[in-house]
Scaffold this active site. Structure first.
Site, PDB file in Angstrom:
ATOM      1  N   LYS A  28       0.844  -1.194   0.000  1.00 22.62           N
ATOM      2  CA  LYS A  28       0.000   0.000   0.000  1.00 22.62           C
ATOM      3  C   LYS A  28       0.877   1.240   0.000  1.00 22.62           C
ATOM      4  O   LYS A  28       1.725   1.419   0.872  1.00 22.62           O
ATOM      5  CB  LYS A  28      -0.914  -0.001   1.223  1.00 22.62           C
ATOM      6  CG  LYS A  28      -1.761   1.263   1.325  1.00 22.62           C
ATOM      7  CD  LYS A  28      -2.791   1.190   2.420  1.00 22.62           C
ATOM      8  CE  LYS A  28      -3.567   2.497   2.516  1.00 22.62           C
ATOM      9  NZ  LYS A  28      -4.589   2.468   3.561  1.00 22.62           N
ATOM     10  N   LYS A  86       1.104  10.213   5.513  1.00 15.12           N
ATOM     11  CA  LYS A  86       1.213   8.830   5.989  1.00 15.12           C
ATOM     12  C   LYS A  86       2.505   8.159   5.514  1.00 15.12           C
ATOM     13  O   LYS A  86       2.595   6.941   5.450  1.00 15.12           O
ATOM     14  CB  LYS A  86      -0.025   8.042   5.533  1.00 15.12           C
ATOM     15  CG  LYS A  86      -1.339   8.636   6.067  1.00 15.12           C
ATOM     16  CD  LYS A  86      -2.541   7.686   5.872  1.00 15.12           C
ATOM     17  CE  LYS A  86      -3.802   8.266   6.541  1.00 15.12           C
ATOM     18  NZ  LYS A  86      -4.952   7.336   6.485  1.00 15.12           N
ATOM     19  N   LYS A 132      -2.173  -1.476  -3.837  1.00 10.53           N
ATOM     20  CA  LYS A 132      -3.044  -0.312  -3.753  1.00 10.53           C
ATOM     21  C   LYS A 132      -2.234   0.969  -3.810  1.00 10.53           C
ATOM     22  O   LYS A 132      -1.248   1.067  -3.102  1.00 10.53           O
ATOM     23  CB  LYS A 132      -3.818  -0.393  -2.432  1.00 10.53           C
ATOM     24  CG  LYS A 132      -4.686   0.796  -2.130  1.00 10.53           C
ATOM     25  CD  LYS A 132      -5.286   0.645  -0.761  1.00 10.53           C
ATOM     26  CE  LYS A 132      -6.097   1.892  -0.474  1.00 10.53           C
ATOM     27  NZ  LYS A 132      -6.547   1.944   0.889  1.00 10.53           N
ATOM     28  N   SER A 165     -10.388   5.474  -4.635  1.00  8.04           N
ATOM     29  CA  SER A 165     -11.343   6.573  -4.805  1.00  8.04           C
ATOM     30  C   SER A 165     -10.918   7.593  -5.862  1.00  8.04           C
ATOM     31  O   SER A 165     -11.744   8.051  -6.650  1.00  8.04           O
ATOM     32  CB  SER A 165     -11.552   7.263  -3.460  1.00  8.04           C
ATOM     33  OG  SER A 165     -10.323   7.704  -2.924  1.00  8.04           O
TER      34      SER A 165
HETATM   35  C1  PBG Z   1      -7.362   3.822   5.511  1.00  5.36           C
HETATM   36  C2  PBG Z   1      -7.744   3.459   4.125  1.00  5.36           C
HETATM   37  C3  PBG Z   1      -7.593   4.314   3.025  1.00  5.36           C
HETATM   38  C4  PBG Z   1      -8.180   3.665   1.940  1.00  5.36           C
HETATM   39  C5  PBG Z   1      -8.625   2.419   2.381  1.00  5.36           C
HETATM   40  N1  PBG Z   1      -8.340   2.302   3.739  1.00  5.36           N
HETATM   41  C6  PBG Z   1      -7.064   5.691   2.953  1.00  5.36           C
HETATM   42  C7  PBG Z   1      -5.758   6.013   3.519  1.00  5.36           C
HETATM   43  O1  PBG Z   1      -4.887   5.167   3.707  1.00  5.36           O
HETATM   44  O2  PBG Z   1      -5.579   7.188   3.791  1.00  5.36           O
HETATM   45  C8  PBG Z   1      -8.270   4.265   0.573  1.00  5.36           C
HETATM   46  C9  PBG Z   1      -9.329   3.744  -0.334  1.00  5.36           C
HETATM   47  C10 PBG Z   1      -9.654   4.633  -1.476  1.00  5.36           C
HETATM   48  O3  PBG Z   1      -9.021   5.689  -1.716  1.00  5.36           O
HETATM   49  O4  PBG Z   1     -10.592   4.280  -2.206  1.00  5.36           O
HETATM   50  N2  PBG Z   1      -6.774   2.911   6.297  1.00  5.36           N
END
Ligand code: PBG
Length: 332
Positions: free
Chosen positions: A202, A225, A256, A282
């Site tokens: 991720k 993050k 991801k 998203s």
């Molecule tokens: C948070 C989380 C995120 C997403 C899934 N779980 C956002 C982040 O890490 O800030 C993102 C999913 C998306 O953007 O559709 N733990």
């Protein structure tokens, strides 16, 4: 094996592209409803369906309507639904206790879905950000996101979700050592069949912006993050993370975001041969919808093409906000 191709005109590539029938005959990949996990947003209240402005077509639903949506998804042949809570700001605290409340939005949704649509698998998210007063996935101490104390909270959260009936646990937090801690806790509690789909690779991505709006974490987040999510410049590190999470007990792994990281998907599938998923996040969804709304692209065609790309890259499935729209098209 080296592919053989005769010189032109003995070989004419266009012969096998001449009609839909022939193209169908030589097609290498297919997209089916079975390939999709549908992420949904849950909020409090009853009978509420509230649009997320930065994700046109996506709703935050109250628990009763989440259950209804799951029934529809099950009828469309979508195998799994993934729950993300929009937690009321008054429940966000420094200790994140709402995360493992057996009656929090996520756990109530799991039970409601299991009662209404028992054949759809329920996936959850494990990370502290929806419950954390400062929007981070882990506890913050003196400005540092601390690892080991966060894992204790993640384990409590995991067990609460498994107790509520979750089938697939989705740790998205990126703390070190969480998979083995969670796996051990699940085994210890008798949840032998509860799966872990690890967000193993991720990245610290700007593509998550609209999601943070949807779960109400945008305002809360201080800083970025990057001390726990991966640097977008790194590929070999992703292989190490995948291998680590598999050795710790992950059943399935995720890359991801999705489309900008298809090279990683292919490397994971070729390197490990395990169930491999991508998250079409998203921001990817929002870009397609925004361009489609402006008439700049054909939204339906781009949606289908973007999802086929994941299959071609070796993914076994995709988390996508398009899941019901695609399933409806595939169902005719
Ligand atoms: C948070 C989380 C995120 C997403 C899934 N779980 C956002 C982040 O890490 O800030 C993102 C999913 C998306 O953007 O559709 N733990």
């Amino acid at each position: 094996m080296k592919p053989t191709i005769a010189p032109y005109p003995a070989a004419r590539a266009r012969r096998t592209r001449q009609s839909e029938a022939i193209r169908g005959l030589v097609r290498e990949n297919v997209l089916t409803a079975n390939d999709m996990i549908w992420p949904v947003f849950v909020r409090d209240g009853e009978g509420i369906e509230e649009p997320v402005p930065s994700m046109p077509g996506v709703m935050r639903r109250s628990v009763d309507l989440i259950a209804k949506a799951a029934v529809e998804a099950q009828a469309l042949g979508i195998p799994a639904i993934c729950i993300f809570p929009n937690t009321d700001a008054s429940l966000k605290t420094e200790d994140c206790a709402e995360a493992w409340n057996p009656d929090n939005l996520s756990n109530r949704s799991i039970r409601a879905i299991k009662a209404a649509a028992p054949d759809i698998a329920v996936m959850t998210d494990v990370a502290l950000d929806p419950y954390n007063i400062n929007g981070h996935d882990g506890y913050v101490e003196n400005g540092e996101i601390v690892n080991d104390r966060t894992i204790e909270a993640l384990v409590k959260m995991t067990l609460a979700q498994a107790d509520a009936g979750a089938d697939i646990i989705g740790p998205s937090d990126m703390m070190d050592g969480r998979i083995s801690a969670m796996r051990q806790a699940l085994e210890g509690a008798g949840h032998h069949n509860v799966m872990i789909l690890s967000y193993a690779a991720k990245y610290a991505s700007a593509f998550y912006g609209p999601f943070r709006d949807a779960v109400g974490a945008s305002g809360a987040l201080t800083g970025d993050k990057k001390t726990y999510q991966m640097d977008p410049a790194n590929g070999n590190e992703a292989m190490r993370m995948i291998e680590r999470d598999l050795t710790e007990g992950a059943d399935m792994v995720m890359v991801k975001p999705g489309m900008p990281y298809l090279d990683i998907c292919r490397r994971v599938k070729d390197g490990f041969g395990v169930p491999t998923y991508a998250y079409q996040v998203s921001g990817e969804y929002a870009m397609v919808q925004a361009a489609a709304q402006n008439g700049w692209i054909d939204g339906e065609k781009v949606m289908l093409e973007s999802l086929m790309a994941f299959k071609r890259a070796g993914c076994d499935g995709v988390l996508t906000y398009f899941a019901p729209a695609v399933a409806r098209i595939l169902q005719g």
